[in-house]
Scaffold this motif. Sequence first.
Motif, short mmCIF file in Angstrom:
data_model
loop_
_atom_site.label_atom_id
_atom_site.label_comp_id
_atom_site.label_asym_id
_atom_site.label_seq_id
_atom_site.Cartn_x
_atom_site.Cartn_y
_atom_site.Cartn_z
N MET A 1 12.15 -3.51 2.50
CA MET A 1 13.04 -4.53 3.05
C MET A 1 12.76 -5.90 2.42
SD MET A 1 14.83 -2.59 4.81
CE MET A 1 15.96 -3.78 5.46
N LYS A 2 11.49 -6.21 2.20
CA LYS A 2 11.14 -7.48 1.55
C LYS A 2 11.64 -7.50 0.11
CE LYS A 2 7.34 -10.67 0.92
NZ LYS A 2 6.16 -11.16 1.58
N PHE A 3 11.51 -6.37 -0.58
CA PHE A 3 12.01 -6.24 -1.95
C PHE A 3 13.51 -6.50 -1.97
CE2 PHE A 3 13.85 -4.06 -5.51
CZ PHE A 3 12.92 -4.14 -6.53
N LEU A 4 14.22 -5.86 -1.08
CA LEU A 4 15.67 -6.01 -0.99
C LEU A 4 16.06 -7.45 -0.70
CD1 LEU A 4 18.46 -4.67 -0.94
CD2 LEU A 4 18.07 -4.12 1.45
N GLN A 5 15.34 -8.09 0.18
CA GLN A 5 15.62 -9.48 0.56
C GLN A 5 15.40 -10.43 -0.63
OE1 GLN A 5 12.91 -10.97 3.50
NE2 GLN A 5 14.20 -12.72 4.00
N LEU A 6 14.32 -10.22 -1.38
CA LEU A 6 14.00 -11.13 -2.48
C LEU A 6 14.77 -10.84 -3.76
CD1 LEU A 6 10.13 -11.42 -2.00
CD2 LEU A 6 11.87 -13.13 -1.46
N ARG A 7 15.05 -9.59 -4.01
CA ARG A 7 15.69 -9.21 -5.27
C ARG A 7 17.18 -8.90 -5.15
NH1 ARG A 7 11.33 -6.59 -8.90
NH2 ARG A 7 9.73 -8.17 -8.68
N ASN A 8 17.67 -8.76 -3.95
CA ASN A 8 19.09 -8.49 -3.68
C ASN A 8 19.59 -7.16 -4.24
OD1 ASN A 8 19.53 -10.92 -2.23
ND2 ASN A 8 19.68 -12.02 -4.18
N TYR A 9 18.70 -6.20 -4.39
CA TYR A 9 19.08 -4.83 -4.72
C TYR A 9 17.96 -3.91 -4.26
CZ TYR A 9 16.03 -5.07 -8.89
OH TYR A 9 14.96 -5.19 -9.74
N GLU B 1 14.72 1.11 -7.41
CA GLU B 1 15.18 2.37 -7.98
C GLU B 1 14.15 3.48 -7.88
OE1 GLU B 1 16.68 1.76 -11.91
OE2 GLU B 1 17.97 0.11 -11.28
N SER B 2 12.86 3.09 -7.73
CA SER B 2 11.81 4.11 -7.67
C SER B 2 10.60 3.55 -6.94
CB SER B 2 11.40 4.52 -9.09
OG SER B 2 10.74 3.45 -9.73
N VAL B 3 9.68 4.45 -6.60
CA VAL B 3 8.44 4.00 -5.98
C VAL B 3 7.59 3.24 -6.98
CG1 VAL B 3 8.33 5.70 -4.11
CG2 VAL B 3 7.41 6.29 -6.35
N ASN B 4 7.77 3.50 -8.27
CA ASN B 4 7.04 2.75 -9.29
C ASN B 4 7.46 1.28 -9.28
OD1 ASN B 4 5.58 4.95 -10.17
ND2 ASN B 4 7.03 5.45 -11.78
N GLU B 5 8.73 1.02 -9.04
CA GLU B 5 9.20 -0.36 -8.95
C GLU B 5 8.59 -1.05 -7.73
OE1 GLU B 5 13.38 -2.76 -9.63
OE2 GLU B 5 13.47 -0.64 -9.11
N LEU C 1 -0.76 -0.05 0.92
CA LEU C 1 0.55 0.15 0.29
C LEU C 1 0.42 1.01 -0.98
CD1 LEU C 1 2.15 -3.37 0.73
CD2 LEU C 1 2.93 -1.23 1.78
N VAL C 2 -0.58 0.71 -1.80
CA VAL C 2 -0.78 1.50 -3.02
C VAL C 2 -1.05 2.95 -2.66
CG1 VAL C 2 -2.33 1.86 -4.98
CG2 VAL C 2 -1.50 -0.44 -4.46
N ARG C 3 -1.87 3.18 -1.65
CA ARG C 3 -2.18 4.55 -1.22
C ARG C 3 -0.89 5.27 -0.77
NH1 ARG C 3 -5.95 3.36 2.67
NH2 ARG C 3 -7.35 2.79 0.99
N GLU C 4 -0.08 4.59 0.03
CA GLU C 4 1.18 5.20 0.50
C GLU C 4 2.14 5.47 -0.66
OE1 GLU C 4 3.33 3.72 3.99
OE2 GLU C 4 1.58 2.46 4.41
N LEU C 5 2.26 4.51 -1.57
CA LEU C 5 3.18 4.67 -2.70
C LEU C 5 2.72 5.78 -3.64
CD1 LEU C 5 3.93 0.91 -3.35
CD2 LEU C 5 5.55 2.62 -2.51
N GLU C 6 1.42 5.87 -3.88
CA GLU C 6 0.90 6.95 -4.73
C GLU C 6 1.12 8.31 -4.06
OE1 GLU C 6 -3.11 5.73 -5.57
OE2 GLU C 6 -2.48 4.66 -7.37
N ALA C 7 1.04 8.37 -2.75
CA ALA C 7 1.31 9.61 -2.02
C ALA C 7 2.76 10.03 -2.17
CB ALA C 7 0.94 9.46 -0.55
N GLN C 8 3.63 9.04 -2.41
CA GLN C 8 5.06 9.31 -2.61
C GLN C 8 5.41 9.54 -4.07
OE1 GLN C 8 7.60 6.44 -0.64
NE2 GLN C 8 6.30 6.39 1.16
N GLY C 9 4.40 9.52 -4.94
CA GLY C 9 4.63 9.84 -6.35
C GLY C 9 4.57 8.67 -7.32
N ALA C 10 4.24 7.49 -6.86
CA ALA C 10 4.14 6.34 -7.76
C ALA C 10 2.98 6.54 -8.73
CB ALA C 10 3.96 5.05 -6.98
#
Length: 60
Positions: free
Chosen positions: A8-16, A19-23, A45-54
């Motif tokens: 949500m913070k990403f969306l608020q700051l970048r307005n899109y 595209e991926s967990v790597n982003e 956050l890094v632990r959660e994102l890596e668990a999702q495939g980042a």
Amino acid sequence: MNVHELTMKFLQLRNYSPESVNELLDFTKKAYIHNDICISVYRNLVRELEAQGAEVPESL
């Protein structure tokens, strides 16, 4: 902060939407470097994102 709040913070700051967990992983690293999040939030956050495939890109 969890991955949903990060998205949500990403969306608020970048307005899109990311595209991926790597982003999101890159966004998390930048937030930590700029002192927007503390080390414990960063690690979670890094632990959660890596668990999702980042993945960190391989060095050249």
